[in-house]
Structure formats: C-alpha cells, structure tokens
Enzyme design. Structure first.
Site, PDB file in Angstrom:
ATOM      1  N   ARG A 187      48.274  36.500  32.816  1.00  0.00           N
ATOM      2  CA  ARG A 187      48.472  36.945  34.081  1.00  0.00           C
ATOM      3  C   ARG A 187      49.864  37.101  34.485  1.00  0.00           C
ATOM      4  O   ARG A 187      50.351  37.454  35.643  1.00  0.00           O
ATOM      5  CB  ARG A 187      47.626  36.499  35.194  1.00  0.00           C
ATOM      6  CG  ARG A 187      46.388  37.421  35.714  1.00  0.00           C
ATOM      7  CD  ARG A 187      45.923  36.587  36.843  1.00  0.00           C
ATOM      8  NE  ARG A 187      45.038  37.466  37.545  1.00  0.00           N
ATOM      9  CZ  ARG A 187      43.897  37.811  37.835  1.00  0.00           C
ATOM     10  NH1 ARG A 187      43.016  37.098  36.790  1.00  0.00           N
ATOM     11  NH2 ARG A 187      43.182  38.252  38.667  1.00  0.00           N
ATOM     12  N   ARG A 235      32.222  38.525  46.971  1.00  0.00           N
ATOM     13  CA  ARG A 235      33.160  37.523  46.680  1.00  0.00           C
ATOM     14  C   ARG A 235      34.154  37.563  48.016  1.00  0.00           C
ATOM     15  O   ARG A 235      34.558  38.506  48.241  1.00  0.00           O
ATOM     16  CB  ARG A 235      33.998  37.936  45.462  1.00  0.00           C
ATOM     17  CG  ARG A 235      33.407  37.342  44.254  1.00  0.00           C
ATOM     18  CD  ARG A 235      34.041  37.793  43.045  1.00  0.00           C
ATOM     19  NE  ARG A 235      35.653  38.022  42.845  1.00  0.00           N
ATOM     20  CZ  ARG A 235      36.190  38.294  41.876  1.00  0.00           C
ATOM     21  NH1 ARG A 235      35.877  38.491  40.691  1.00  0.00           N
ATOM     22  NH2 ARG A 235      37.801  38.341  41.905  1.00  0.00           N
ATOM     23  N   ARG A 262      31.645  45.969  45.369  1.00  0.00           N
ATOM     24  CA  ARG A 262      31.271  45.137  44.278  1.00  0.00           C
ATOM     25  C   ARG A 262      30.198  43.958  45.060  1.00  0.00           C
ATOM     26  O   ARG A 262      30.432  43.343  46.087  1.00  0.00           O
ATOM     27  CB  ARG A 262      32.256  44.205  43.508  1.00  0.00           C
ATOM     28  CG  ARG A 262      31.929  43.243  42.706  1.00  0.00           C
ATOM     29  CD  ARG A 262      32.617  42.798  41.698  1.00  0.00           C
ATOM     30  NE  ARG A 262      34.046  42.223  42.540  1.00  0.00           N
ATOM     31  CZ  ARG A 262      35.316  41.745  41.907  1.00  0.00           C
ATOM     32  NH1 ARG A 262      35.069  42.168  40.320  1.00  0.00           N
ATOM     33  NH2 ARG A 262      36.208  41.508  42.403  1.00  0.00           N
ATOM     34  N   ARG A 278      46.103  40.744  46.869  1.00  0.00           N
ATOM     35  CA  ARG A 278      45.817  40.569  45.162  1.00  0.00           C
ATOM     36  C   ARG A 278      46.612  41.570  44.280  1.00  0.00           C
ATOM     37  O   ARG A 278      47.084  41.662  43.348  1.00  0.00           O
ATOM     38  CB  ARG A 278      44.485  40.898  44.972  1.00  0.00           C
ATOM     39  CG  ARG A 278      43.701  39.635  45.340  1.00  0.00           C
ATOM     40  CD  ARG A 278      42.010  39.617  45.561  1.00  0.00           C
ATOM     41  NE  ARG A 278      41.531  40.135  44.185  1.00  0.00           N
ATOM     42  CZ  ARG A 278      40.386  40.818  43.902  1.00  0.00           C
ATOM     43  NH1 ARG A 278      39.540  41.051  45.112  1.00  0.00           N
ATOM     44  NH2 ARG A 278      39.657  40.902  42.823  1.00  0.00           N
ATOM     45  N   LYS A 332      37.552  45.061  34.307  1.00  0.00           N
ATOM     46  CA  LYS A 332      37.817  44.118  33.055  1.00  0.00           C
ATOM     47  C   LYS A 332      36.589  43.190  32.887  1.00  0.00           C
ATOM     48  O   LYS A 332      36.103  42.968  31.668  1.00  0.00           O
ATOM     49  CB  LYS A 332      38.944  43.157  33.363  1.00  0.00           C
ATOM     50  CG  LYS A 332      40.254  43.915  33.828  1.00  0.00           C
ATOM     51  CD  LYS A 332      41.521  42.692  34.210  1.00  0.00           C
ATOM     52  CE  LYS A 332      41.316  41.981  35.221  1.00  0.00           C
ATOM     53  NZ  LYS A 332      41.175  42.387  36.523  1.00  0.00           N
TER      54      LYS A 332
HETATM   55  P1  AP5 Z   1      34.771  44.442  37.599  1.00  0.00           P
HETATM   56  O1  AP5 Z   1      34.506  44.519  36.366  1.00  0.00           O
HETATM   57  O2  AP5 Z   1      34.248  43.367  38.394  1.00  0.00           O
HETATM   58  O3  AP5 Z   1      36.405  44.523  37.917  1.00  0.00           O
HETATM   59  P2  AP5 Z   1      37.362  43.419  37.377  1.00  0.00           P
HETATM   60  O4  AP5 Z   1      38.447  44.051  36.803  1.00  0.00           O
HETATM   61  O5  AP5 Z   1      36.991  42.018  36.440  1.00  0.00           O
HETATM   62  O6  AP5 Z   1      37.956  42.901  38.742  1.00  0.00           O
HETATM   63  P3  AP5 Z   1      38.027  41.338  39.403  1.00  0.00           P
HETATM   64  O7  AP5 Z   1      38.382  41.664  40.793  1.00  0.00           O
HETATM   65  O8  AP5 Z   1      37.033  40.468  38.883  1.00  0.00           O
HETATM   66  O9  AP5 Z   1      39.791  41.264  38.782  1.00  0.00           O
HETATM   67  P4  AP5 Z   1      40.492  40.146  39.318  1.00  0.00           P
HETATM   68  O10 AP5 Z   1      41.563  40.189  37.975  1.00  0.00           O
HETATM   69  O11 AP5 Z   1      41.132  40.149  40.552  1.00  0.00           O
HETATM   70  O12 AP5 Z   1      39.699  38.785  39.613  1.00  0.00           O
HETATM   71  P5  AP5 Z   1      39.583  37.479  39.003  1.00  0.00           P
HETATM   72  O13 AP5 Z   1      38.168  36.903  38.922  1.00  0.00           O
HETATM   73  O14 AP5 Z   1      40.102  37.508  37.113  1.00  0.00           O
HETATM   74  O15 AP5 Z   1      34.356  45.836  38.439  1.00  0.00           O
HETATM   75  C1  AP5 Z   1      34.668  45.873  39.773  1.00  0.00           C
HETATM   76  C2  AP5 Z   1      33.701  46.702  40.713  1.00  0.00           C
HETATM   77  O16 AP5 Z   1      33.585  48.124  39.950  1.00  0.00           O
HETATM   78  C3  AP5 Z   1      32.231  46.151  40.142  1.00  0.00           C
HETATM   79  O17 AP5 Z   1      31.499  46.515  41.309  1.00  0.00           O
HETATM   80  C4  AP5 Z   1      31.811  47.238  38.992  1.00  0.00           C
HETATM   81  O18 AP5 Z   1      30.270  47.153  38.930  1.00  0.00           O
HETATM   82  C5  AP5 Z   1      32.444  48.389  39.313  1.00  0.00           C
HETATM   83  N1  AP5 Z   1      32.822  49.165  38.106  1.00  0.00           N
HETATM   84  C6  AP5 Z   1      33.512  48.708  36.857  1.00  0.00           C
HETATM   85  N2  AP5 Z   1      33.637  49.415  36.067  1.00  0.00           N
HETATM   86  C7  AP5 Z   1      33.378  50.824  36.747  1.00  0.00           C
HETATM   87  C8  AP5 Z   1      33.310  52.207  36.263  1.00  0.00           C
HETATM   88  N3  AP5 Z   1      33.796  52.602  34.944  1.00  0.00           N
HETATM   89  N4  AP5 Z   1      32.645  53.075  37.059  1.00  0.00           N
HETATM   90  C9  AP5 Z   1      32.571  52.928  38.275  1.00  0.00           C
HETATM   91  N5  AP5 Z   1      32.405  51.447  38.833  1.00  0.00           N
HETATM   92  C10 AP5 Z   1      32.854  50.678  37.809  1.00  0.00           C
HETATM   93  O19 AP5 Z   1      40.443  36.499  39.496  1.00  0.00           O
HETATM   94  C11 AP5 Z   1      40.194  36.337  40.879  1.00  0.00           C
HETATM   95  C12 AP5 Z   1      41.219  35.297  41.324  1.00  0.00           C
HETATM   96  O20 AP5 Z   1      41.490  33.904  40.380  1.00  0.00           O
HETATM   97  C13 AP5 Z   1      42.906  35.779  41.190  1.00  0.00           C
HETATM   98  O21 AP5 Z   1      43.101  36.311  42.554  1.00  0.00           O
HETATM   99  C14 AP5 Z   1      43.549  34.571  41.132  1.00  0.00           C
HETATM  100  O22 AP5 Z   1      43.963  33.737  42.400  1.00  0.00           O
HETATM  101  C15 AP5 Z   1      42.806  33.551  40.029  1.00  0.00           C
HETATM  102  N6  AP5 Z   1      43.147  33.729  38.986  1.00  0.00           N
HETATM  103  C16 AP5 Z   1      42.120  34.296  37.884  1.00  0.00           C
HETATM  104  N7  AP5 Z   1      42.897  34.333  36.616  1.00  0.00           N
HETATM  105  C17 AP5 Z   1      44.150  33.844  36.870  1.00  0.00           C
HETATM  106  C18 AP5 Z   1      45.077  33.362  35.787  1.00  0.00           C
HETATM  107  N8  AP5 Z   1      44.977  33.688  34.728  1.00  0.00           N
HETATM  108  N9  AP5 Z   1      46.234  33.006  36.536  1.00  0.00           N
HETATM  109  C19 AP5 Z   1      46.392  32.772  37.882  1.00  0.00           C
HETATM  110  N10 AP5 Z   1      45.368  32.641  38.688  1.00  0.00           N
HETATM  111  C20 AP5 Z   1      44.332  33.235  38.039  1.00  0.00           C
END
Ligand code: AP5
Length: 231
Positions: A100, A172, A139, A183, A25
C-alpha cells in the site's frame, strides 16, 4: 470437490490487487485464490483478526484503522513476512490490500526474490469515486466466514444473514461515511503512486472494476491466464 471449484493450474507467483477502498479487491482476490488453490492474503483481514483477538498489534492498529489511516509499514511488513514464509504459500498467493506504500512494494520485491519467486503480477482495479461510496456504505460482511455482500447490489437472501452459513452480517466500522473520506485520501496520497511504480516495471494489468462482479472476474481471469501463458 465440484469440478468448477478445482484449482485450474499452478500460479507459482504473487498476484497483487491494487485499487481504492471498495473497488472489489477482496471479492475478486478471494475468487482468484480459490481458482488457483493458493492463499488469499488480505492485510486488512489479518489486522482485523488481531483486533478481534485483542493482541498488542491489534490494540495498536485499531485506533489507526478507525480513523481511516494506514497502519505503519513496520507493523504490516513483519506480519506479511511471517505469513508468506508458511508452507501453504509455496505455490504462490494473492495479496489484497498489500502493498500500500512504495516502501511496502520495495520490501515485497526483496522478499519475493529471497523466496525464489519471480516478479509479481499486479491487477489495477480502475473505478470512479462515486461508485465507491455506494459500494462501501452498502457493504455487509459475514462475521464467521467473511463472505462479502452489498445491500444495494449483492444482497443476501435474508436481510442481515449470510447465505453460506446462516451467521450474522455486520458493517465494518471503517465503512461509516465519515471514515470513508480519510480512507480515500490515504489511498490517493500513499497508495496511488504504486500504479506508476508497477507500470514502470511493466507488471501492471488495468481492469475496469466498475463492471459487474462476473464481468470483472472474467477480465481478471483472462489477464492472469494470458500472463501465465506468456511465461
Ligand atoms: P470489496 O471486494 O470488499 O472491496 P475492497 O476493494 O476489498 O474494499 P476494502 O474496503 O476491503 O478495501 P480497503 O483497501 O479499504 O480495506 P482493507 O481491509 O484492505 O467490495 C466492496 C463492496 O462492493 C462489497 O459490498 C461488494 O459486494 C461490492 N462489490 C464488489 N465488486 C462489485 C462489482 N463489480 N459490482 C458491484 N458491487 C461490487 O484495509 C482496511 C484498513 O486496514 C486500512 O484502511 C488500513 O488502516 C489497514 N491496512 C490494511 N492493509 C494495510 C497495509 N498494507 N498497510 C497499511 N495499513 C493497512
């Protein structure tokens, strides 16, 4: 600005990236936001910024995020409402990690209506769980600019150093294996129901997120361009 980095046209709407942790994402939302010259709004990044600054919100969110659980809706909704009222959001924005929960999705619908935006476009990143573990454990993120790498598939030129600004890369805390499981569980229980919620509203585009970054990018750009052409 180089030709390929210039915004391609007006988005004038919200695009939502919906998918499990590690589905790509952040990688794709940054690209799309840059392409249309609109803000990339990652609720995860916003929360991590609060944690880094030690704000009361950050102090509340940290233990929850470290456990791999979702931060309460009330906290996230207030943060998002404040952010999208800023002038830089007037021509649209790209959400990464929001909404979410169904409560967040309903609230966002009201918020968009109030601000004069049409219904959002939702990109659903479809991917199997085995690939997610590899992506999450591999990552690394730049401390300064937030650029995303992967030690297995998208390594930096020099280990531990960002190609773009030479700053240090870090892992992270929630990318540790013991936090990944809760998660994914939180995603299945609270976020996955949004797939049928948005499908029912006819707003969902399915994208095969297991392909290469370039291939996924192409699929997303085509979906968004066809959606813009259709309205
Ligand atoms: P990346 O692009 O970083 O993936 P992502 O889907 O963004 O993963 P996240 O872990 O950031 O998502 P998340 O939803 O858990 O975290 P968030 O920060 O929102 O890619 C991942 C890896 O794969 C990278 O190394 C990249 O290089 C590689 N990659 C990408 N595409 C690729 C491809 N096509 N081929 C090969 N490799 C690839 O949330 C964190 C925490 O915050 C949550 O757990 C929660 O506690 C809180 N939080 C955030 N938003 C909310 C909300 N709306 N409500 C409640 N709590 C929330």
């Amino acid at each position: 600005m180089p030709l390929e980095q210039r915004p391609v046209g007006k988005l004038n709407r919200a695009v939502i990236f919906l998918g499990p942790p590690g589905s790509g994402k952040g990688t794709q939302a940054k690209m799309l936001a840059g392409k249309y010259g609109v803000p990339h709004l990652s609720t995860g990044d916003m929360l991590r910024e609060h944690i880094a600054k030690g704000t009361p919100l950050g102090l509340k969110a940290k233990p929850i995020m470290d456990r791999g659980e979702l931060v309460p809706d009330s906290v996230v909704l207030k943060m998002v409402a404040e952010r999208i009222e800023r002038p830089d959001c007037s021509h649209g924005f790209v959400f990464d990690g929001f909404p979410r929960t169904v409560t967040q999705a309903k609230y966002l619908g009201e918020l968009l209506k109030r601000q004069g935006f049409q219904q959002p476009t939702v990109i659903h990143m479809v991917i199997g769980y085995l690939l997610l573990i590899r992506r999450l454990t591999g990552r690394r993120v730049c401390k300064k600019c937030g650029a995303i790498y992967n030690i297995y598939d998208r390594p930096p030129k020099v280990e531990g150093i960002c190609d773009l600004d030479g700053d240090e890369l870090y892992q992270r805390p929630d990318d540790r294996e013991e936090v990944i499981k809760p998660r994914l569980h939180a995603y299945d229980k609270l976020t996955a129901p949004l797939v049928s919620y948005y499908r029912h509203l006819g707003l969902l585009y399915e994208v095969d997120a297991s392909k290469s970054v370039a291939e996924v990018e192409q699929e997303i750009c085509q979906a968004v361009a066809s959606m813009l052409g259709a309205h």
